[in-house]
Design an enzyme around this catalytic site. Structure first.
Site, PDB file in Angstrom:
ATOM      1  N   TRP A  10       0.656  -1.527  -0.044  1.00  0.00           N
ATOM      2  CA  TRP A  10      -0.056  -0.106   0.219  1.00  0.00           C
ATOM      3  C   TRP A  10       1.085   0.866   0.026  1.00  0.00           C
ATOM      4  O   TRP A  10      -0.025   2.376  -0.001  1.00  0.00           O
ATOM      5  CB  TRP A  10      -0.730  -0.153   1.730  1.00  0.00           C
ATOM      6  N   LYS A  11       2.249   0.964  -0.100  1.00  0.00           N
ATOM      7  CA  LYS A  11       2.961   2.183   0.001  1.00  0.00           C
ATOM      8  C   LYS A  11       2.437   3.435   0.988  1.00  0.00           C
ATOM      9  O   LYS A  11       1.256   2.933   2.340  1.00  0.00           O
ATOM     10  CB  LYS A  11       3.187   2.691  -1.210  1.00  0.00           C
ATOM     11  N   GLU A 167      12.064  -7.348  -9.609  1.00  0.00           N
ATOM     12  CA  GLU A 167      10.925  -6.075  -9.688  1.00  0.00           C
ATOM     13  C   GLU A 167      11.688  -4.745 -10.473  1.00  0.00           C
ATOM     14  O   GLU A 167      12.341  -3.707 -10.179  1.00  0.00           O
ATOM     15  CB  GLU A 167      10.162  -5.030  -7.986  1.00  0.00           C
ATOM     16  N   GLY A 173       5.190   1.308 -10.323  1.00  0.00           N
ATOM     17  CA  GLY A 173       4.570   2.756 -10.549  1.00  0.00           C
ATOM     18  C   GLY A 173       4.511   3.277 -11.776  1.00  0.00           C
ATOM     19  O   GLY A 173       4.145   4.528 -12.026  1.00  0.00           O
ATOM     20  N   SER A 208       3.614  -2.526 -12.327  1.00  0.00           N
ATOM     21  CA  SER A 208       2.619  -1.911 -12.484  1.00  0.00           C
ATOM     22  C   SER A 208       1.756  -3.710 -12.783  1.00  0.00           C
ATOM     23  O   SER A 208       1.440  -3.233 -13.919  1.00  0.00           O
ATOM     24  CB  SER A 208       2.686  -1.727 -14.190  1.00  0.00           C
ATOM     25  N   GLY A 229       1.505  -2.881  -5.972  1.00  0.00           N
ATOM     26  CA  GLY A 229       1.411  -1.717  -5.453  1.00  0.00           C
ATOM     27  C   GLY A 229      -0.217  -0.696  -5.988  1.00  0.00           C
ATOM     28  O   GLY A 229      -0.563  -1.064  -4.941  1.00  0.00           O
ATOM     29  N   GLY A 230       0.041  -0.095  -7.003  1.00  0.00           N
ATOM     30  CA  GLY A 230      -1.142   0.670  -6.997  1.00  0.00           C
ATOM     31  C   GLY A 230      -2.993   0.015  -7.066  1.00  0.00           C
ATOM     32  O   GLY A 230      -3.654   0.299  -6.816  1.00  0.00           O
TER      33      GLY A 230
END
Ligand code: PEP
Length: 247
Positions: A10-11, A167, A173, A208, A229-230
């Site tokens: 979730w950063k 990664e 991102g 991504s 992530g996002g």
């Protein structure tokens, strides 16, 4: 092949309320018995509240960072033992944002890896090359060196018990993803580096990942799941991706 995993980073996003809502939405989902293990990595300040939502859940909790020290006068730092105490099972180490933005060297990453394992956490070691390094044909060398730094400190037998996430920095991102062939090439090299004993180590791909590109990536021989992530910030998107990990 390693154990299938799907991890959501979730950063530094969300409020206490949005973190609890997202955790509760994920927790409502009924996972099949053979589903991949899901791990969520909320911001540190929300860990304790999310941990309470996940009590008795099959969803595991992780932290995005850990101190390389076990305790002492390290203002602002959090130890592995503290994270374990809050219900964490996993911790990210060496995320490219910490390497690049916070200046964490491979030596510090290795020390954090060791501190995490000593505390009883499972580290997810993130490795990957920049676009410049890829263009210079150095991808495999860069990734191997990042892993070697940890092997040199803790030994191969400890590294194979952890999770490794490939990664590529240029894919995090950015909306740009490594092709399944590019990702598999690096995963296969990591598998070779880990040797016979590392055949069962879980290797994740991150960068991504979304519901449209996940299936082809996760089908690759040496990719056991994803670090997202996002797309992990919305329950329905993340659950769709999770369903594409082959258990
Ligand atoms: C990440 O934060 O590890 C990541 C892979 O982010 P994103 O999926 O947004 O590229």
């Amino acid at each position: 092949m390693g154990k299938p995993l799907i991890a959501g980073n979730w950063k530094m996003h969300g409020t206490a309320e949005s973190a609890l809502t997202l955790a509760a939405q994920l927790n409502q989902y009924r996972f099949q018995e053979n589903a991949a293990e899901m791990i969520i990595f909320p911001p540190l300040v929300h860990i304790s509240a999310v941990s309470a939502v996940l009590a008795d859940s099959s969803i595991a909790l992780g932290a995005q960072n850990v101190s390389q020290y076990s305790n002492g006068a390290y203002t602002g730092e959090v130890s592995g033992e503290m994270l374990l105490d809050q219900g964490c099972k996993y911790v990210l180490v060496g995320h490219s944002e910490r390497r690049a933005v916070m200046g964490e060297s491979s030596q510090v990453v290795a020390e954090k890896f060791r501190a995490a394992q000593n505390a009883g956490l499972i580290p997810i070691l993130c490795v990957g090359e920049t676009l410049e390094q890829r263009h210079a044909g150095k991808t495999l060398e860069v990734v191997a060196k990042q892993i070697d730094a940890v092997i040199d400190l803790v030994g191969l037998n400890k590294v194979i018990q952890a999770v490794i996430a490939y990664e590529p920095v240029w894919a995090i991102g950015t909306g740009e993803t490594a092709s399944p062939q590019q990702a598999q090439q690096v995963h296969s090299a990591i598998r070779t580096q880990l040797g016979e004993a590392g055949q069962a180590t879980t290797l994740l791909y991150g960068g991504s990942v979304n519901a449209s590109n996940a299936a082809e990536l996760f089908e690759q021989l040496d990719i056991d799941g994803g670090l997202v992530g996002g797309a992990s910030l919305e329950a329905d998107k993340f659950l769709k991706i999770a369903q594409l990990v082959e258990a």
